[in-house]
Design a protein around this motif. Structure first.
Motif, PDB file in Angstrom:
ATOM      1  N   UNK A 183      35.942  30.832  39.215  1.00  0.00           N
ATOM      2  CA  UNK A 183      37.431  30.989  39.355  1.00  0.00           C
ATOM      3  C   UNK A 183      37.605  32.394  39.574  1.00  0.00           C
ATOM      4  N   UNK A 184      38.844  32.837  39.993  1.00  0.00           N
ATOM      5  CA  UNK A 184      39.128  34.205  40.505  1.00  0.00           C
ATOM      6  C   UNK A 184      40.448  34.491  40.512  1.00  0.00           C
ATOM      7  N   UNK A 185      40.853  35.717  40.633  1.00  0.00           N
ATOM      8  CA  UNK A 185      42.092  36.157  41.035  1.00  0.00           C
ATOM      9  C   UNK A 185      42.108  37.300  42.051  1.00  0.00           C
ATOM     10  N   UNK A 186      43.135  37.156  43.006  1.00  0.00           N
ATOM     11  CA  UNK A 186      42.942  37.991  43.990  1.00  0.00           C
ATOM     12  C   UNK A 186      43.862  39.578  43.741  1.00  0.00           C
ATOM     13  N   UNK A 187      43.049  40.518  44.230  1.00  0.00           N
ATOM     14  CA  UNK A 187      43.771  41.817  43.888  1.00  0.00           C
ATOM     15  C   UNK A 187      43.620  42.653  45.084  1.00  0.00           C
ATOM     16  N   UNK A 188      44.686  42.521  46.138  1.00  0.00           N
ATOM     17  CA  UNK A 188      44.557  43.283  47.541  1.00  0.00           C
ATOM     18  C   UNK A 188      44.890  44.753  47.245  1.00  0.00           C
ATOM     19  N   UNK A 189      44.616  45.570  47.926  1.00  0.00           N
ATOM     20  CA  UNK A 189      44.575  46.885  48.080  1.00  0.00           C
ATOM     21  C   UNK A 189      44.641  47.351  49.386  1.00  0.00           C
ATOM     22  N   UNK A 190      45.402  48.315  49.931  1.00  0.00           N
ATOM     23  CA  UNK A 190      45.211  49.063  50.933  1.00  0.00           C
ATOM     24  C   UNK A 190      43.649  49.646  51.403  1.00  0.00           C
ATOM     25  N   UNK A 191      43.040  49.997  50.208  1.00  0.00           N
ATOM     26  CA  UNK A 191      41.706  50.801  50.285  1.00  0.00           C
ATOM     27  C   UNK A 191      40.603  49.520  50.093  1.00  0.00           C
ATOM     28  N   UNK A 192      40.093  48.976  51.025  1.00  0.00           N
ATOM     29  CA  UNK A 192      39.150  48.007  50.806  1.00  0.00           C
ATOM     30  C   UNK A 192      37.930  47.965  49.894  1.00  0.00           C
ATOM     31  N   UNK A 193      37.868  49.185  49.349  1.00  0.00           N
ATOM     32  CA  UNK A 193      36.602  49.647  48.412  1.00  0.00           C
ATOM     33  C   UNK A 193      37.485  49.388  46.923  1.00  0.00           C
ATOM     34  N   UNK A 194      38.901  49.376  46.860  1.00  0.00           N
ATOM     35  CA  UNK A 194      39.623  49.085  45.691  1.00  0.00           C
ATOM     36  C   UNK A 194      39.974  47.693  45.706  1.00  0.00           C
ATOM     37  N   UNK A 195      40.330  46.939  46.785  1.00  0.00           N
ATOM     38  CA  UNK A 195      40.484  45.654  46.803  1.00  0.00           C
ATOM     39  C   UNK A 195      39.529  44.865  46.307  1.00  0.00           C
ATOM     40  N   UNK A 196      39.587  43.518  45.802  1.00  0.00           N
ATOM     41  CA  UNK A 196      38.449  42.663  45.359  1.00  0.00           C
ATOM     42  C   UNK A 196      39.219  41.582  44.557  1.00  0.00           C
ATOM     43  N   UNK A 197      38.621  41.071  43.666  1.00  0.00           N
ATOM     44  CA  UNK A 197      38.987  40.004  42.827  1.00  0.00           C
ATOM     45  C   UNK A 197      38.417  40.211  41.447  1.00  0.00           C
ATOM     46  N   UNK A 198      38.831  39.516  40.407  1.00  0.00           N
ATOM     47  CA  UNK A 198      38.463  39.350  39.111  1.00  0.00           C
ATOM     48  C   UNK A 198      38.000  37.977  38.908  1.00  0.00           C
ATOM     49  N   UNK A 199      36.979  37.617  38.372  1.00  0.00           N
ATOM     50  CA  UNK A 199      36.750  36.214  38.070  1.00  0.00           C
ATOM     51  C   UNK A 199      35.119  36.265  37.554  1.00  0.00           C
ATOM     52  N   UNK A 200      34.332  34.906  37.648  1.00  0.00           N
ATOM     53  CA  UNK A 200      33.136  34.803  37.418  1.00  0.00           C
ATOM     54  C   UNK A 200      32.466  33.706  37.988  1.00  0.00           C
ATOM     55  N   UNK A 201      31.071  33.915  38.313  1.00  0.00           N
ATOM     56  CA  UNK A 201      30.404  32.864  39.206  1.00  0.00           C
ATOM     57  C   UNK A 201      28.912  32.912  38.712  1.00  0.00           C
ATOM     58  N   UNK A 202      28.208  31.985  39.572  1.00  0.00           N
ATOM     59  CA  UNK A 202      26.636  32.044  39.195  1.00  0.00           C
ATOM     60  C   UNK A 202      26.107  32.458  40.302  1.00  0.00           C
ATOM     61  N   UNK A 203      24.934  33.382  40.289  1.00  0.00           N
ATOM     62  CA  UNK A 203      24.340  33.668  41.493  1.00  0.00           C
ATOM     63  C   UNK A 203      23.011  32.700  41.467  1.00  0.00           C
ATOM     64  N   UNK A 204      22.455  32.437  42.892  1.00  0.00           N
ATOM     65  CA  UNK A 204      21.488  31.189  42.962  1.00  0.00           C
ATOM     66  C   UNK A 204      20.430  31.925  43.511  1.00  0.00           C
ATOM     67  N   UNK A 205      19.234  31.037  42.970  1.00  0.00           N
ATOM     68  CA  UNK A 205      17.981  31.450  43.653  1.00  0.00           C
ATOM     69  C   UNK A 205      18.093  30.718  45.322  1.00  0.00           C
ATOM     70  N   UNK A 206      18.852  29.988  45.510  1.00  0.00           N
ATOM     71  CA  UNK A 206      19.022  29.871  47.041  1.00  0.00           C
ATOM     72  C   UNK A 206      19.960  30.645  47.320  1.00  0.00           C
ATOM     73  N   UNK A 207      19.699  31.323  48.760  1.00  0.00           N
ATOM     74  CA  UNK A 207      20.078  32.533  49.244  1.00  0.00           C
ATOM     75  C   UNK A 207      19.946  32.738  50.632  1.00  0.00           C
ATOM     76  N   UNK A 208      19.789  33.988  50.780  1.00  0.00           N
ATOM     77  CA  UNK A 208      19.940  34.293  52.269  1.00  0.00           C
ATOM     78  C   UNK A 208      18.669  35.365  52.531  1.00  0.00           C
TER      79      UNK A 208
END
Lengths: 275, 275
Positions: free
Chosen positions: A16-41
């Protein structure tokens, strides 16, 4: 200058997440939570006279990767090998951006810190509209909770202290950029509620429960995803939808028990690493 | 309630630091940088009618562990198995405190978040005077830079994006509490200078260089440690002293090349994890 370097970046499914736009891309982002996975890149960087990006043997354009290389003043062949499908909610574009930053920093001896590299990859992903929270989660590893949005200099992270076997099935792609450029009001309200629930009780079960309510309330469920989640619930399992892809993930043997033939991995204890 | 749970916590050698006391133990801590290690401590927690702490088969008192258990309202048998010596600068007491927090949270179903558990372990370590920065570094993994002191709600971390083979030899113990309770003015000045150097150039080489200058300027070198560091330098290697123990650590094959018979491990990509 080294001949090449490879970074591994875990996949990341956002529940789940909520979007938080900002003119500065280093401040923009999202709140939320997730799982990081052993499958990756795996991302391998090699100096070249022209920048090319290859994913699983096919040359493609990945805007955040191009932006990361420009920021690092690097021209390189980027070869990514992914255990996960692109565009299906696993953070593959974020992984490619972050892996490129880590490996290019090493190959071109740019002497940047981890926070600087994560900031560059996060900003590139936000600018491209391909993701808002995957990069910071993938740099962290585990089961990250994004309490405050943005890159490392602005965000605040916590985590659920747990690990788990994870199963997933993917029915197809879904454009993150399309969803994020649409009306995100219902989504943001549902995301805030889900986050409050997980902060109150930071366990995997409460994360899955909050994720299911979010997927429903944000109006993002497709028929196939909804059916699979119901099937897992009927088999006494816990599943939800990966944001944003037509993908269902489950804890333990949830999808197998419900008769699906899922891919199987686990939560990844570490964030992105040089190999 | 579960029967038992085990957490692994990486060892941590601090290369340099400055002490930052505060009446609030969650704000007190240190700035500095170090290496987390694949050699570490396994901590297993089992409910019991009386709390006992066993390290490598011997019952001992470890104040921070007792404090963590009290804070979690848990009575347990704590069994720790360490690949590293206690009191020699590897953060074993911090590892035991953090591992106890993680495993007890799981066994006793306390539903705390990672930041809350790290805060509890960090505060317990600070109160006991056994360490100031190990716990937050061990929760992070990799090669953490502690930019701001304190627990997770107050500190600021970055990291050197690198991994390495690490060798170490330990000549004996040294009481962290004794050094930290003495005059720390020269130490703090040297620590600030070292941190500025590593922030300017976050690489392993600059970390080792800054660490060597710090050990000298802070007046912490013993004759044996000084000799070993010089031996490694003479063999074109990079070594410094683990803060605070009579221990020398080196990158790559530094100590072997200089004729020592070191223990060998590597930087640990992940922070503390439940097994």
């Amino acid at each position: 200058m080294r001949e090449e370097a490879t970074a591994f970046v875990p996949g990341h499914v956002t529940g789940f997440f909520s979007a938080h736009p900002d003119d500065d891309p280093t401040k923009a982002g999202s709140r939320g939570a997730g799982l990081t996975l052993t499958d990756g890149v795996d991302v391998t960087i090699e100096p070249a006279t022209e920048t090319t990006v290859v994913l699983d043997g096919t040359e493609i354009d990945v805007d955040p990767v191009a932006t990361v290389l420009e920021t690092l003043d690097a021209t390189a062949r980027v070869e990514a090998n992914s255990e996960l499908p692109l565009g299906a909610g696993f953070g593959v574009s974020g992984a490619m951006a972050l892996g490129t930053a880590l490996a290019a920093n090493r190959v071109f001896d740019r002497k940047l810190s981890m926070n600087e590299l994560v900031t560059i990859a996060h900003g590139a992903e936000v600018q491209a509209g391909t993701g808002l929270g995957d990069v910071v989660a993938q740099a962290h590893g585990g089961v990250p909770i994004r309490l405050e949005p943005g890159g490392p200099h602005h965000n605040e992270l916590d985590a659920i202290p747990a690990r788990a076997r994870v199963e997933y099935v993917s029915f197809g792609e879904r454009s993150t950029a399309d969803v994020l450029s649409g009306d995100t009001e219902a989504l943001t309200a549902a995301g805030k509620e889900a986050l409050a629930r997980v902060v109150e009780e930071p366990t995997l079960l409460s994360f899955l429960y909050a994720s299911r309510l979010f997927a429903r309330d944000a109006g993002l469920l497709t028929a196939r995803v909804s059916e699979a989640i119901t099937d897992v619930s009927s088999a006494d399992g816990q599943a939800s939808m990966a944001m944003l892809g037509e993908t269902v993930f489950a804890l333990g043997t949830g999808l197998s028990d419900a008769g699906y033939e899922p891919s199987v991995c686990a939560t990844h204890p570490a964030g992105a690493v040089l190999k």
